[in-house]
Design a protein around this motif. Sequence first.
Motif, short mmCIF file in Angstrom:
data_model
loop_
_atom_site.label_atom_id
_atom_site.label_comp_id
_atom_site.label_asym_id
_atom_site.label_seq_id
_atom_site.Cartn_x
_atom_site.Cartn_y
_atom_site.Cartn_z
N CYS A 42 7.45 -18.07 -138.51
CA CYS A 42 7.06 -16.65 -138.54
C CYS A 42 7.75 -15.89 -137.41
CB CYS A 42 5.54 -16.54 -138.39
SG CYS A 42 4.92 -14.85 -138.37
N VAL A 43 8.33 -14.73 -137.73
CA VAL A 43 9.03 -13.92 -136.74
C VAL A 43 8.23 -12.66 -136.35
CG1 VAL A 43 11.33 -14.76 -137.36
CG2 VAL A 43 10.39 -12.73 -138.52
N ASP A 44 6.96 -12.63 -136.72
CA ASP A 44 6.05 -11.56 -136.32
C ASP A 44 6.49 -10.17 -136.76
OD1 ASP A 44 4.68 -13.62 -134.99
OD2 ASP A 44 5.78 -13.25 -133.14
N CYS A 45 7.07 -10.08 -137.94
CA CYS A 45 7.55 -8.78 -138.41
C CYS A 45 6.43 -7.90 -138.97
CB CYS A 45 8.64 -8.97 -139.46
SG CYS A 45 8.04 -9.65 -141.02
N ASP A 46 5.34 -8.48 -139.35
CA ASP A 46 4.12 -7.87 -139.91
C ASP A 46 4.28 -7.28 -141.31
OD1 ASP A 46 4.64 -5.03 -139.87
OD2 ASP A 46 3.16 -4.64 -138.33
N LEU A 47 5.37 -7.58 -141.99
CA LEU A 47 5.52 -7.10 -143.36
C LEU A 47 4.45 -7.66 -144.28
CD1 LEU A 47 9.40 -7.21 -143.82
CD2 LEU A 47 7.94 -5.18 -143.66
N CYS A 48 4.09 -8.92 -144.09
CA CYS A 48 3.07 -9.54 -144.93
C CYS A 48 1.74 -8.81 -144.80
CB CYS A 48 2.91 -11.02 -144.59
SG CYS A 48 2.46 -11.35 -142.86
N LEU A 49 1.39 -8.47 -143.58
CA LEU A 49 0.13 -7.77 -143.32
C LEU A 49 0.07 -6.44 -144.06
CD1 LEU A 49 -1.66 -7.52 -139.98
CD2 LEU A 49 -0.98 -5.42 -141.09
N THR A 50 1.18 -5.76 -144.13
CA THR A 50 1.19 -4.42 -144.73
C THR A 50 1.07 -4.43 -146.25
OG1 THR A 50 3.61 -4.28 -144.90
CG2 THR A 50 2.60 -3.52 -142.83
N VAL A 51 1.38 -5.54 -146.89
CA VAL A 51 1.34 -5.58 -148.36
C VAL A 51 0.18 -6.39 -148.93
CG1 VAL A 51 3.83 -5.22 -148.57
CG2 VAL A 51 2.90 -7.56 -148.61
N CYS A 52 -0.57 -7.07 -148.10
CA CYS A 52 -1.66 -7.91 -148.60
C CYS A 52 -2.75 -7.04 -149.23
CB CYS A 52 -2.26 -8.75 -147.48
SG CYS A 52 -3.60 -9.82 -148.04
N PRO A 53 -3.01 -7.21 -150.54
CA PRO A 53 -3.98 -6.35 -151.22
C PRO A 53 -5.44 -6.68 -150.89
CG PRO A 53 -3.16 -7.99 -152.74
CD PRO A 53 -2.37 -8.15 -151.46
N VAL A 54 -5.68 -7.83 -150.25
CA VAL A 54 -7.06 -8.22 -149.94
C VAL A 54 -7.32 -8.28 -148.43
CG1 VAL A 54 -7.45 -9.42 -152.12
CG2 VAL A 54 -6.52 -10.69 -150.18
N ASP A 55 -6.40 -7.78 -147.63
CA ASP A 55 -6.55 -7.75 -146.16
C ASP A 55 -6.91 -9.12 -145.60
OD1 ASP A 55 -5.95 -5.00 -146.04
OD2 ASP A 55 -8.04 -4.50 -146.51
N ALA A 56 -6.15 -10.13 -146.00
CA ALA A 56 -6.40 -11.50 -145.56
C ALA A 56 -5.56 -11.91 -144.37
CB ALA A 56 -6.14 -12.47 -146.71
N ILE A 57 -4.58 -11.09 -143.98
CA ILE A 57 -3.61 -11.49 -142.96
C ILE A 57 -3.88 -10.73 -141.66
CG2 ILE A 57 -1.18 -11.68 -142.37
CD1 ILE A 57 -0.63 -11.74 -145.42
N TYR A 58 -3.92 -11.51 -140.56
CA TYR A 58 -4.19 -10.95 -139.24
C TYR A 58 -3.21 -11.52 -138.22
CZ TYR A 58 -8.78 -9.61 -141.02
OH TYR A 58 -9.80 -9.06 -141.75
N PRO A 59 -2.89 -10.74 -137.18
CA PRO A 59 -2.20 -11.35 -136.05
C PRO A 59 -3.13 -12.44 -135.49
CG PRO A 59 -2.18 -8.96 -135.87
CD PRO A 59 -3.11 -9.32 -136.99
N GLU A 60 -2.57 -13.51 -135.02
CA GLU A 60 -3.37 -14.64 -134.54
C GLU A 60 -4.44 -14.22 -133.54
OE1 GLU A 60 -2.68 -19.11 -132.74
OE2 GLU A 60 -1.05 -17.67 -132.63
N ALA A 61 -4.12 -13.34 -132.64
CA ALA A 61 -5.06 -12.90 -131.61
C ALA A 61 -6.17 -12.01 -132.15
CB ALA A 61 -4.31 -12.17 -130.49
N GLU A 62 -6.05 -11.55 -133.40
CA GLU A 62 -7.04 -10.63 -133.97
C GLU A 62 -7.81 -11.21 -135.15
OE1 GLU A 62 -5.19 -6.82 -134.74
OE2 GLU A 62 -4.06 -6.96 -132.88
#
Length: 86
Positions: A42-62
């Motif tokens: 993972c390169v921490d780009c956060d693209l996955c977070l922005t497209v997840c329709p069920v809000d399942a993805i978080y930065p590790e610290a959050e």
Amino acid sequence: MTYVITQPCVDIKDGACVDVCPVDCIEGGEKDRQLFIDPERCVDCDLCLTVCPVDAIYPEAEVPPEWEHFTQLNADHFVDREADAS
């Protein structure tokens, strides 16, 4: 830091995150109940977070406290695969 896929992905596995990941670090087989992010790739780009329709993805610290165990589940998914490849 890496991103972690958590509970809302279980049995959903939408795949939008897989489509946008520039380093192909999101995986999950047919038998897996969710998708997983490889913390080493993972390169921490956060693209996955922005497209997840069920809000399942978080930065590790959050990652919410009730889902903190998903951090280890994501990492373990790839450790187990590496051991199988050996």
